[in-house]
Scaffold this motif. Structure first.
Motif, PDB file in Angstrom:
ATOM      1  N   THR B 271       0.832  -1.197   0.000  1.00  0.00           N
ATOM      2  CA  THR B 271       0.000   0.000   0.000  1.00  0.00           C
ATOM      3  C   THR B 271       0.867   1.248   0.000  1.00  0.00           C
ATOM      4  O   THR B 271       0.595   2.217  -0.702  1.00  0.00           O
ATOM      5  CB  THR B 271      -0.898   0.026   1.249  1.00  0.00           C
ATOM      6  OG1 THR B 271      -1.404  -1.281   1.451  1.00  0.00           O
ATOM      7  CG2 THR B 271      -2.028   1.003   1.086  1.00  0.00           C
ATOM      8  N   ALA B 495      -3.683   0.752   4.802  1.00  0.00           N
ATOM      9  CA  ALA B 495      -3.764  -0.494   4.043  1.00  0.00           C
ATOM     10  C   ALA B 495      -5.117  -1.158   4.247  1.00  0.00           C
ATOM     11  O   ALA B 495      -5.705  -1.705   3.316  1.00  0.00           O
ATOM     12  CB  ALA B 495      -2.640  -1.428   4.470  1.00  0.00           C
ATOM     13  N   ARG B 498      -7.467   0.597   1.939  1.00  0.00           N
ATOM     14  CA  ARG B 498      -7.186   0.437   0.515  1.00  0.00           C
ATOM     15  C   ARG B 498      -7.511  -0.971   0.020  1.00  0.00           C
ATOM     16  O   ARG B 498      -7.961  -1.171  -1.090  1.00  0.00           O
ATOM     17  CB  ARG B 498      -5.711   0.717   0.224  1.00  0.00           C
ATOM     18  CG  ARG B 498      -5.302   2.162   0.353  1.00  0.00           C
ATOM     19  CD  ARG B 498      -5.531   2.918  -0.933  1.00  0.00           C
ATOM     20  NE  ARG B 498      -5.098   4.300  -0.803  1.00  0.00           N
ATOM     21  CZ  ARG B 498      -5.484   5.270  -1.617  1.00  0.00           C
ATOM     22  NH1 ARG B 498      -6.319   4.999  -2.609  1.00  0.00           N
ATOM     23  NH2 ARG B 498      -5.060   6.486  -1.450  1.00  0.00           N
TER      24      ARG B 498
END
Lengths: 502, 516
Positions: B271, B495, B498
């Motif tokens: 990420t 992260a 995402r």
């Protein structure tokens, strides 16, 4: 009147001397035979030496069984120290000698092998190296070192070429200087501690907290210099390429393996307590030596035009790579050193033997050295099998998996990572990448260039005889199928190293 | 047999290669075709026996190699590796079949069979060291193929290829060893099993360093900008068969490794590096497209366009969601089929004219109509025309990344469309217009031997463009489990947000061990 000294024979443990006595007796025996009958075939001497070396190997197996049950053995007024390091390194010394001796049976006649002295000196040399590793007494180490080295100088000179004499004299003078260094370093340590035994020196140093630091460093520097000559660490390496070039290829291969493992063991014993002492300078000196020794020869090897000189520089670089283990100093690193060197023995002796079988008795016109790269051009067309085997050894030296040396590199780099030396691990990896170039260069010559006009396929195996082919076959099998042997080897080595307290 | 089918796939070609030394040189090609057909049939059987509903590893095999150090012979495939393996065996078969007059045919066939072993091995290995072994070993046959059968600069090109990749992979090796050491610290025993490594949750700082070490190895292989400089030389000098295998299979090792190693092991680092890598990917797409436009050599056009499309694969991979990764895996297959076919097509004209300069051609469509048709279809597939194979992959990859960033995706999408210009212009220069060069007037059209290789590829390109489902479903299942694993393992909030959470999906490996 001196009082009567009573030493019971039992406590001497004379048996610890047996592995060294075997080659010594063998050497004397060969000399005696020579007294009675001259002009015996070299094959007789080769087989006789082989027999004694095999006996030696057998006695080592016996000792390693004893070591598994009893642990470290002392003997002969505690001069002899039979621990895991001593046994492992003797296995390598004697094993490499086993592979080396049959290389004398070339189909072309070479001058040096017709003397019985060659074989006698060779056996004395083995005994010398064995003494060197099987003790932690600085004096006995010195005696072993000198016995072996003096024999080795003569063996090189016996090759009877102008370059061989130059090589022998060069090696001798350098060796003499190294001996001086060694004695001076030992003297400093003795003056500081009142002992010549490494473990007692370590005890004294640790007791007074490394009080006389400047003097210790003087001793360390001299010791490192002395061992550096033997291990061809940069900047004490200058003799190595010339000596390798002057010596016969088989002898050069032998020199790149056996004296060095003996040197490594002494270095391990010597520096083990110093590295862990927390003296900042020790780390820095060793770190710098290791990095320079593996990097600089790599660069020099790139520009060589002769394969043997390239291999000489490459073996210096390998020595630097392995010297990292002494710096890291963990059990894993020390085991990696032995694993690496066992695998290196097969690969390097194999590749030098490949040069040995292609050695011409006289240099053809227009060829400046014995083994220039151009000689090997287009070999895949004229001698495909020889080219393939040679390529195998080169790939192994470059560390391409799954060939032998890859596993050594893997374990060595892993030990650096585990020891917290990440930068060192990266340097080791990058050096392997640089080294890739000159090994691949030979493959490029062999596989991708057109053959040299007038060189026929048989020139690459003109010295080959059954025994040479056998040795190369053993080396090739050891290189290709190393993957099977790695696990048992690793377990064996690790248990030995661990049980010796390293 | 099913228990060891992967081992058979790996070692059958190797064994055949060793036995091939005995085969007479006149029969070497037939021998190679026979072996590679068997291999291809076995790989098809693998697909047949593969259960598309299972998202984890199948056909697993395990045998200790160095148990003291945790190195195992561990094999297994999922939907991602399955099709790349089939593609590798397909291209070896078609490649050998399409070999024309070649000096030292026997050496070539033996080398290709060895190469096939390493290719299948890379995609089937689930142990990092085993993976590394095949990864490195694949360099040697390729070095020989480029160096022995290549053009005038072949030695320079082959050594450059070798050293570049070798350096990268050694750095990757240090990364692997460090990863193994972290695993050792966390669990108390050594292991190089990728599946075991999946269980390890690493702090972000370690992830970043390890990601970087692995990235260097993979990025050189892909090759990503700015590590791509070895590729034009390699393609420019390699013989047709070398370029085909290189573009179709060897480059996929890098992108495959991203999905197998980098994403599931270091989700937070992935990420973190998502946008820097996306920028590199876009530079790769645009810059190499521009370079391709400036080329005069038709093979270089294909080579640079191949790099350009690899950029889309990387972009899709780092979308870090199911659409993007599925798309990039599908595009790996598509890219393999299309660029492999294009290199074969370039080889066809090179065999006839012994030049690759576009200025030498012109009007070929009237002289070689069948050739022009196949070339046209493949070129359309390459630029991503709908209903052809690459469209599916490119669309999904971009769709995936669109969810992460609109602007980046728009840039990439535009670049792909503009990129079509160079392909079309190259096609126009070579195929349309009057026949200006007298030498081209009487060129024979494509022959049977060449059709044998090209027809199947054309059929696949159309078939999978229209109906991608048989391949897409297994890929999708495996990708879902990887994404689910990444989401679960992620530790930073960035992260977590995402990487999408997939409710009700089976996670590949539960994470149990944690390094602190």
């Amino acid at each position: 009147m001196l009082s009567h000294v009573n030493v019971p024979l039992e406590s001497l443990n004379i048996a610890t001397l047996v592995p060294m006595l075997i080659p010594i007796i063998g050497a004397l025996f060969i000399l005696v035979i020579d007294l009675f009958k001259k002009d015996l075939s070299k094959s007789m001497y080769v087989m006789l030496s082989l027999l004694f070396v095999l006996l030696d190997f057998g006695s080592l197996i016996d000792f390693s069984i004893q070591f598994n049950t009893n642990g470290t053995m002392l003997g002969y007024f505690d001069l002899m120290l039979v621990d895991g390091l001593a046994l492992l390194s003797q296995f390598i010394i004697v094993g490499a000698s086993l592979l080396f001796i049959p290389l004398a049976l070339t189909s072309k006649r070479f001058h040096e092998f017709s003397y019985s002295e060659f074989f006698a000196l060779f056996l004395f040399m083995i005994a010398g190296f064995q003494f060197m590793v099987a003790t932690d007494n600085l004096i006995l180490i010195f005696i072993g070192l000198e016995t072996a080295s003096l024999a080795l100088y003569t063996l090189i000179a016996l090759h009877n070429r102008t370059k061989s004499f130059e090589a022998a004299v060069k090696y001798f003078t350098m060796g003499a200087l190294a001996a001086g260094f060694y004695v001076f370093g030992a003297m400093v340590f003795y003056a500081l501690t009142g002992s010549v035994e490494i473990h007692q020196m370590a005890a004294v140093f640790e007791a007074d907290g490394f009080a006389n630091l400047p003097y210790i460093l003087v001793g360390v520097v001299f010791m490192l210099g002395a061992l550096g000559f033997k291990l061809s660490l940069v900047p004490f390496h200058t003799w190595a390429p010339d000596v390798y070039e002057g010596a016969s290829a088989s002898m050069a291969g032998y020199m790149s393996i056996v004296p060095k493992i003996a040197g490594f063991v002494v270095a391990m014993r010597m520096f083990e307590f110093l590295v862990h002492s927390g003296i900042v300078w020790m780390d820095v000196i060793l770190y710098a030596t290791v990095v320079i020794t593996m990097t600089a020869p790599n660069i020099w090897a790139l520009v060589q035009t002769d394969v043997k000189r390239m291999l000489a520089y490459s073996s210096i670089s390998h020595a630097g790579f392995v010297m990292a283990a002494v710096l890291i100093g963990s059990t894993q690193a020390n085991s990696a050193l032995f694993l690496y060197w066992v695998l290196f023995t097969f690969t390097n002796l194999g590749s030098f033997s490949m040069l040995w079988i292609s050695r011409q008795k006289n240099l053809p016109a227009g060829q400046s050295s014995d083994h220039p790269y151009t000689k090997f051009a287009g070999m895949i067309k004229t001698a495909p099998l020889v080219a393939t085997v040679m390529a195998l050894f080169m790939l192994s030296l470059a560390g391409i998996p799954p060939f032998g040396l890859f596993w050594g590199k893997l374990y060595m780099i892993s030990s650096a990572v585990a020891g917290g030396y990440i930068v060192l691990a990266l340097i080791m990896a990058l050096n392997s990448a640089i080294a890739g170039y000159y090994y691949v260069k030979l493959i490029v010559y062999m596989f991708m260039k057109e053959p040299v006009h007038g060189l026929e396929g048989k020139v690459y195996s003109m010295n080959a005889s059954t025994s040479l082919r056998t040795i190369i076959g053993i080396a090739a099998i050891g290189t290709v199928f190393a993957v099977i042997a790695v696990n048992p080897l690793l377990e064996f080595i690790t248990s030995f190293v661990y049980n010796s307290g390293y | 047999m099913l228990d060891h089918i992967l081992s058979i796939l790996i070692f059958l070609p190797a064994l055949a290669a060793v036995l091939g030394f005995v085969v007479h040189k006149d029969s070497a090609k037939a021998y190679g075709i026979a072996v590679s057909i068997i291999e291809f049939v076995v790989s098809l059987y693998l697909w047949f026996a593969f259960d598309p509903n299972v998202s984890g590893m199948q056909f697993m095999e395990s045998l200790p190699i160095v148990p003291a150090f945790g190195v195992n012979y561990l094999l297994g495939i999922d939907g991602i590796s399955l099709f790349i393996i089939i593609m590798a065996s397909l291209f070896t078969m078609l490649g050998i079949a399409s070999l024309g007059e070649t000096k030292n045919m026997k050496n070539m066939v033996i080398t290709l069979l060895f190469l096939q072993m390493t290719m299948v091995g890379v995609f089937a290995a689930l142990d990092a060291i085993l993976f590394y072994v095949f990864w490195e070993l694949s360099l040697v046959p390729m070095l020989y193929i480029i160096g022995a059968w290549g053009g005038p600069l072949r030695i320079y090109a082959s050594v450059k290829f070798f050293l570049y990749t070798f350096t990268g992979s050694l750095i990757m090796l240090v990364g692997m060893l460090f990863m193994a050491y972290l695993y050792y610290q966390a669990t108390g025993h050594w292991s190089f099993s990728i599946l075991e490594w999946y269980r390890l949750i690493l702090p972000e700082s370690y992830q970043l360093w390890l990601f970087a070490a692995f990235f260097i190895g993979f990025a050189i292989k892909v090759p990503m900008f700015p590590f791509h400089t070895w590729l034009p030389y390699a393609h420019g000098q390699a013989p047709t068969i070398g370029s085909v295998i290189l573009a179709a299979v060897l480059l996929k090792m890098g992108t495959y490794a991203f999905i197998r190693f980098s994403l599931p092991m270091f989700p937070d680092a992935a990420t973190f590096f998502m946008f820097p890598i996306a920028v590199l990917a876009i530079i790769m797409i645009i810059y190499t497209a521009m370079v391709a436009y400036a080329q005069e050599d038709i093979k270089q056009v294909v080579a640079y366009s191949s790099v350009s499309h690899m950029g889309v694969i990387v972009l899709g991979t780092f979308a870090l969601n199911v659409e993007g990764i599925t798309g990039s895996v599908f595009l790996m297959i598509g890219h393999g089929i299309v660029s492999g076919a294009l290199f074969l097509l370039v080889g066809v004209i090179y065999d006839r004219r012994h030049t690759k300069l576009m200025s030498e051609f012109g009007g070929l469509a009237s002289v070689m109509p069948r050739y022009a048709t196949i070339f046209g279809i493949m070129m359309m597939a390459s630029v991503g025309l709908p209903l052809l194979i690459n469209f599916v992959g490119e669309f999904l990859s971009l769709l995936g990344f669109y969810q992460q960033s609109h602007i980046t995706t728009l840039l990439a999408g535009t670049a792909i469309i503009v990129g079509a210009v160079y392909m079309l212009s190259a096609f126009k220069k070579a195929f349309f217009g009057e026949v200006t060069n007298e030498k081209n007037r009487n060129l024979p059209d494509i022959n049977k031997r060449e059709l044998v290789a090209l027809i199947p590829l054309t059929i696949i390109a159309i078939w999978l463009g229209i109906y991608p489902k048989p391949i897409l479903t297994p890929i999708n299942n495996s990708v879902e489990s990887i994404v689910a694993l990444m989401h679960e393992k992620a530790i930073t909030p960035e992260a977590k947000s995402r990487i999408p959470a997939l409710e009700g999906k089976i996670i590949m490996q539960k994470s149990e061990a944690e390094v602190r």
